[in-house]
Structures are given as structure tokens and as C-alpha cells.
Design an enzyme around this catalytic site. Sequence first.
Site, PDB file in Angstrom:
ATOM      1  N   HIS A 339       0.807  -1.238  -0.307  1.00 27.15           N
ATOM      2  CA  HIS A 339       0.511   0.307   0.134  1.00 27.15           C
ATOM      3  C   HIS A 339       0.486   1.235  -0.019  1.00 27.15           C
ATOM      4  O   HIS A 339       0.390   2.115   0.200  1.00 27.15           O
ATOM      5  CB  HIS A 339      -0.717  -0.433   1.366  1.00 27.15           C
ATOM      6  CG  HIS A 339      -1.880  -0.591   0.718  1.00 27.15           C
ATOM      7  ND1 HIS A 339      -2.324  -2.141   1.415  1.00 27.15           N
ATOM      8  CD2 HIS A 339      -3.270  -0.103   1.147  1.00 27.15           C
ATOM      9  CE1 HIS A 339      -3.101  -2.351   1.109  1.00 27.15           C
ATOM     10  NE2 HIS A 339      -4.676  -1.622   0.408  1.00 27.15           N
ATOM     11  N   GLU A 364      -2.228 -16.730  24.688  1.00 30.53           N
ATOM     12  CA  GLU A 364      -1.855 -17.336  24.792  1.00 30.53           C
ATOM     13  C   GLU A 364      -0.374 -17.667  24.847  1.00 30.53           C
ATOM     14  O   GLU A 364      -0.408 -19.444  24.347  1.00 30.53           O
ATOM     15  CB  GLU A 364      -3.116 -18.707  23.768  1.00 30.53           C
ATOM     16  CG  GLU A 364      -4.711 -17.905  23.836  1.00 30.53           C
ATOM     17  CD  GLU A 364      -5.271 -18.353  24.925  1.00 30.53           C
ATOM     18  OE1 GLU A 364      -4.836 -19.146  25.658  1.00 30.53           O
ATOM     19  OE2 GLU A 364      -6.003 -17.573  25.136  1.00 30.53           O
ATOM     20  N   THR A 366       3.687 -16.857  25.072  1.00 32.36           N
ATOM     21  CA  THR A 366       4.466 -16.496  24.239  1.00 32.36           C
ATOM     22  C   THR A 366       5.255 -17.258  23.428  1.00 32.36           C
ATOM     23  O   THR A 366       5.276 -18.679  23.669  1.00 32.36           O
ATOM     24  CB  THR A 366       5.154 -15.425  25.105  1.00 32.36           C
ATOM     25  OG1 THR A 366       6.405 -16.376  25.711  1.00 32.36           O
ATOM     26  CG2 THR A 366       4.863 -14.290  25.776  1.00 32.36           C
TER      27      THR A 366
END
Length: 385
Positions: A339, A364, A366
Site C-alpha cells: 500500500h 495464549e 508467548t
Amino acid sequence: MDFAFTDEQREFRSLLRSFVDREIIPVAREWEREGRYPAEIVAGMADMGLFGITVPEEYGGLDLDPVSFAVVFEEIARGWMGVAGILGSHSLACRMIATHGTDQQKRDYLPDLSTGRRRTGIALTEPEAGTDLQGIRTTARLDGDHYVVNGTKMWITNARYADPLPVLVKTDPTAKPAHTGMSILLIEQSLPGFTVSRDIPKLGYKGTESCEVVLDGVRVPRDRLLGGVEGSGLKQALSALEWGRVNIAARSVGIAQRAHELALEYAKQRKAFGQPIAEFQAIQLKLATLATNLQAARLMTYWSADAVRHGRADAQTGMAKIFCSEIALEAAIDAMKVHGGYGYSTEFEVERLYRDSILMSIGEGTNDILRTVVAKALVRGDVTM
């Protein structure tokens, strides 16, 4: 090895994608900027029965297999990862209650949780205990037929809506090893001393709240001890987190899928030097790499989900969560690069994907901690490559 969906799974995914395209993508950027809670989207997910995806059919749920469970989070996160978080914490808590709860606890909570009339989450993390859950300080002292709970929980998704909220506590703070003295209590919000004290500001993961919860002398009936037996709390929580790693891997795939779509669409429309930038080799290399990694992450997610269906799968879910979360971040960055300057603008959706993707390597467990989990499983011989 069969990589094909069943007809039912294909129809289900198509239904989910239509819902996301119609109800989530058109409003996500504006609602996130306004800080608006997506109540209408939540109602739509409830109407589709999505709050019951981990609830057994006997209590009114859909009881999805792990692969279909992954598809839900892939598709919802494709539209808005924060909204997927609303469903994620709820679903993991429902799974925990369905698996470990007493018959009375299941009857009391699961029917309403399956419809979204009640919602829930999981309160594990504390100000000084995240990955090291055995280091929590929240205590629950038995006093007659009630536990008296004191402590503070942090980063709690659905905190303002969770009723009950499963809370990891120490019922025996002196136990050695520490996990043998840990339990989970199902705490209802109406109890005196239960306070959602503040919302925690975040870089991304908007749409759902992440809160601090203070428990000040909360008296919890003894029959709200999950499973009815003290000392099983950490094991109960970890069993839910195995599904949670599939959830995070699938959400990561959803982010990467949306990054791929936006990058490809923009590259075909944006022109430079008289032709679409998709015709330039440098852009083509990014698009090809993004698509290849996306498909690899998707297959890794479904592989790990299928492993969960067949039993304990710490290594497989750990691998999937590690790989997919890192692919999500890489995909978001590459989509921003495609972009150009517009990728850095908040007027374009792609910058939100970048902000949301960063959490995937943290939530949940590292990624570095999960690498040690995977390594230990390999050493034990739990999985061979």
C-alpha cells in the site's frame, strides 16, 4: 491425509464469510475508531449459535469439532480480530465448564451460555503473573460453605459481560508444588466485592474490552468450585488453553487472509508509471510470498486442530500458534508495504491488521515459551516429524 472439508464444513464457512462481509467488515474501521462496543455484531453471532460452539448438544450447543472451531475464528478474525476475541474467551470457558464442571454447574450455566444470554471469559493473568500462572497471588480461603476470594486479575477479555467468570485462585497458597494448591471458581458478577475497576488501553485488539478485575473479600458459594475438587485448577485451565492455541492460530490466519485480499486488490487498482503496480516484479514477489505463507499457516492450523481431536496436542498446537502468529505479522507488514504511504494511514484497513497481528505472538503463551513447550514434547517423544 484428507485436506478436504466436508460439505457441512464448506456450507458453514460460506455462511460465516457472508456474515463477516455483510455485518463486520463494513463497520469495523469506523467502530474501532469510535471506541464503540460491537453489540450488533455480538447479537448476530448469538443468532447464529456461535456462542455455543464448544457447548455439548445436550445443553443447546453446536459442539463443533476442532477444525470447524478453527474455521469460526479464522473467518471472524478476517473481519475484525477483536470481535473474534469476544467469542474466543467465551468459548474456551464454555469448553472448560463442559469438560470439568459438575453436573449441576453444567445445568446451571451451559444452556444460557450456549445462546449468548450469558457470556463468560477466563481470569488467569495477574499484574505480576502472566506466563507463570503458578505465581498468581489471588487466594480463596474456605469459610464455612463459602470461599473468600481476594486478588486482582489483569487483561481479562469480556470482563464486563462475563457471568460467571472462571477465576484461577490459590485455595492452598502453601502447596508444593504450587499447582497442587490451585483451583478455579465460577464467580458471578452480582457478588459483593467483585469490581471491574478499569479498561486497559491497547495498541490493537479493539472491539472487546480488556480489563482489570478486583476481587475484594468476594464470598463465593463452595458449590461454584469447578469440578467440586480443589487442586485441579491449573490442569483445567491448561486443557482450555490447548484449544486456545488453535484459536490464536486460526485468528492469525484470518488476519493474514485479509492482508492478502487487501494487498492483492490494491496492487491491481493502484497505478504507477502507467500500469497497475501488480505488474511490477517487486510487488509480485510480495504477493506470491504472502499467499504461499498464508496457505501454509492455514494447513498448519487445521493440522493442529485435527491433532486436538485425537488427544493431547501440546506440540502441534504450539507449533501452529508460533508459525501462524508470525506469518500474520509478516503478512500485515507486507500488505502495508504494498500500500505504500497509504498503508500507514488510519483511513485504510491494513494498518489495523498490523496492530492486531502483534498480539498473536503474545496471547495464549508467548511464542518463546511455546518453543520450549514444543521442544520438551519432542524430547519426550510425544510427536515425531
